[in-house]
Design a protein around this motif. Structure first.
Motif, mmCIF file in Angstrom:
data_model
loop_
_atom_site.group_PDB
_atom_site.id
_atom_site.type_symbol
_atom_site.label_atom_id
_atom_site.label_comp_id
_atom_site.label_asym_id
_atom_site.label_seq_id
_atom_site.Cartn_x
_atom_site.Cartn_y
_atom_site.Cartn_z
ATOM 1 N N SER A 17 -14.189 -8.621 -9.772
ATOM 2 C CA SER A 17 -14.802 -8.559 -8.445
ATOM 3 C C SER A 17 -16.256 -8.094 -8.515
ATOM 4 C CB SER A 17 -14.003 -7.643 -7.520
ATOM 5 O OG SER A 17 -14.070 -6.305 -7.965
ATOM 6 N N SER A 18 -16.567 -7.200 -9.436
ATOM 7 C CA SER A 18 -17.946 -6.715 -9.517
ATOM 8 C C SER A 18 -18.829 -7.633 -10.351
ATOM 9 C CB SER A 18 -17.981 -5.296 -10.076
ATOM 10 O OG SER A 18 -17.479 -5.273 -11.397
ATOM 11 N N GLY A 19 -18.294 -8.219 -11.408
ATOM 12 C CA GLY A 19 -19.114 -9.048 -12.287
ATOM 13 C C GLY A 19 -19.216 -10.501 -11.872
ATOM 14 N N ARG A 20 -18.105 -11.038 -11.392
ATOM 15 C CA ARG A 20 -18.077 -12.465 -11.060
ATOM 16 C C ARG A 20 -18.047 -12.727 -9.568
ATOM 17 N NH1 ARG A 20 -13.998 -13.428 -15.861
ATOM 18 N NH2 ARG A 20 -15.541 -13.751 -17.493
ATOM 19 N N GLU A 54 -4.800 -3.441 -1.566
ATOM 20 C CA GLU A 54 -4.079 -4.017 -0.437
ATOM 21 C C GLU A 54 -3.888 -5.488 -0.761
ATOM 22 O OE1 GLU A 54 -6.133 -3.443 3.219
ATOM 23 O OE2 GLU A 54 -5.760 -1.293 3.232
ATOM 24 N N TRP A 55 -2.685 -5.988 -0.485
ATOM 25 C CA TRP A 55 -2.370 -7.378 -0.814
ATOM 26 C C TRP A 55 -1.636 -8.011 0.357
ATOM 27 C CZ3 TRP A 55 1.338 -9.088 -5.303
ATOM 28 C CH2 TRP A 55 1.092 -10.419 -5.626
ATOM 29 N N PRO A 56 -2.378 -8.428 1.403
ATOM 30 C CA PRO A 56 -1.730 -8.937 2.614
ATOM 31 C C PRO A 56 -1.017 -10.274 2.427
ATOM 32 C CG PRO A 56 -4.119 -9.098 2.796
ATOM 33 C CD PRO A 56 -3.825 -8.374 1.520
ATOM 34 N N ASP A 57 -1.608 -11.190 1.671
ATOM 35 C CA ASP A 57 -0.997 -12.511 1.453
ATOM 36 C C ASP A 57 -0.472 -12.559 0.025
ATOM 37 O OD1 ASP A 57 -0.218 -15.129 1.395
ATOM 38 O OD2 ASP A 57 -2.242 -15.961 1.549
ATOM 39 N N LYS A 58 0.816 -12.310 -0.123
ATOM 40 C CA LYS A 58 1.418 -12.185 -1.453
ATOM 41 C C LYS A 58 1.427 -13.492 -2.239
ATOM 42 C CE LYS A 58 2.804 -7.881 -0.781
ATOM 43 N NZ LYS A 58 1.847 -7.302 0.108
ATOM 44 N N GLN A 59 1.106 -14.600 -1.613
ATOM 45 C CA GLN A 59 1.080 -15.888 -2.302
ATOM 46 C C GLN A 59 -0.210 -16.099 -3.094
ATOM 47 O OE1 GLN A 59 3.709 -17.946 -2.427
ATOM 48 N NE2 GLN A 59 4.789 -16.386 -1.248
ATOM 49 N N HIS A 60 -1.280 -15.398 -2.704
ATOM 50 C CA HIS A 60 -2.591 -15.618 -3.316
ATOM 51 C C HIS A 60 -3.170 -14.301 -3.820
ATOM 52 C CE1 HIS A 60 -2.517 -19.664 -1.747
ATOM 53 N NE2 HIS A 60 -2.202 -19.162 -0.556
ATOM 54 N N VAL A 61 -3.503 -14.274 -5.095
ATOM 55 C CA VAL A 61 -4.100 -13.080 -5.691
ATOM 56 C C VAL A 61 -5.497 -12.833 -5.105
ATOM 57 C CG1 VAL A 61 -4.829 -12.033 -7.878
ATOM 58 C CG2 VAL A 61 -2.787 -13.437 -7.803
ATOM 59 N N GLN A 62 -6.163 -13.896 -4.679
ATOM 60 C CA GLN A 62 -7.519 -13.765 -4.147
ATOM 61 C C GLN A 62 -7.562 -12.994 -2.830
ATOM 62 O OE1 GLN A 62 -6.283 -16.617 -5.418
ATOM 63 N NE2 GLN A 62 -7.573 -16.845 -7.225
ATOM 64 N N ILE A 67 -8.926 -0.942 -3.208
ATOM 65 C CA ILE A 67 -9.237 0.286 -2.484
ATOM 66 C C ILE A 67 -9.842 1.312 -3.428
ATOM 67 C CG2 ILE A 67 -8.265 2.188 -1.139
ATOM 68 C CD1 ILE A 67 -6.100 0.166 -0.220
ATOM 69 N N LYS A 68 -9.176 1.527 -4.563
ATOM 70 C CA LYS A 68 -9.684 2.428 -5.598
ATOM 71 C C LYS A 68 -9.677 1.667 -6.917
ATOM 72 C CE LYS A 68 -6.593 5.681 -5.013
ATOM 73 N NZ LYS A 68 -5.854 6.937 -5.149
ATOM 74 N N GLY A 69 -10.785 1.706 -7.627
ATOM 75 C CA GLY A 69 -10.880 0.977 -8.877
ATOM 76 C C GLY A 69 -10.419 1.745 -10.093
ATOM 77 N N TRP A 70 -10.084 3.011 -9.922
ATOM 78 C CA TRP A 70 -9.632 3.822 -11.049
ATOM 79 C C TRP A 70 -8.905 5.035 -10.532
ATOM 80 C CZ3 TRP A 70 -14.644 2.627 -9.897
ATOM 81 C CH2 TRP A 70 -15.377 3.615 -9.254
ATOM 82 N N GLU A 71 -8.258 5.743 -11.451
ATOM 83 C CA GLU A 71 -7.509 6.936 -11.085
ATOM 84 C C GLU A 71 -8.465 8.088 -10.815
ATOM 85 O OE1 GLU A 71 -3.515 7.521 -13.230
ATOM 86 O OE2 GLU A 71 -4.864 6.630 -14.694
ATOM 87 N N ASP A 72 -7.983 9.079 -10.081
ATOM 88 C CA ASP A 72 -8.768 10.278 -9.855
ATOM 89 C C ASP A 72 -8.836 11.071 -11.146
ATOM 90 O OD1 ASP A 72 -9.105 9.646 -7.178
ATOM 91 O OD2 ASP A 72 -7.263 10.696 -6.596
#
Length: 92
Positions: A17-20, A54-62, A67-72
């Motif tokens: 998401s950040s690079g591409r 968050e993954w509202p449409d479970k059919q599409h990974v896009q 929400i958080k990119g890493w652990e605390d």
């Protein structure tokens, strides 16, 4: 604390998401992780339950929203307070 698979998939999602400027497809995730589609789906559902994505449409990974990119970090590391440089030589 995230499992290795959860951490790997989360990092792949974040880096894509950040690079591409897009999220990887399910096919790309299977190639990058070496896991099956079912394993990836269950890992993504686990990340969603833990509040990392968050993954509202479970059919599409896009449709995933990160929400958080890493652990605390403060949850993983023990609290160490050093008052001066002398502590290094006397305590460790």
């Amino acid at each position: 604390m995230l499992s290795d698979a959860e951490r790997k998939i989360l990092r792949i999602l974040f880096n894509y998401s950040s690079g591409r400027r897009r999220l990887p497809s399910m096919h790309e995730l299977t190639i990058k992780t070496g896991r099956t589609k079912q394993d990836i789906t269950s890992t993504l559902l686990s990340l969603e339950r833990q509040g990392f994505i968050e993954w509202p449409d479970k059919q599409h990974v896009q449709s995933i929203c990160i929400i958080k990119g890493w652990e605390d970090e403060d949850k993983k590391k023990p609290n160490r307070s050093t008052s001066s440089n002398i502590d290094y030589w006397t305590q460790y």
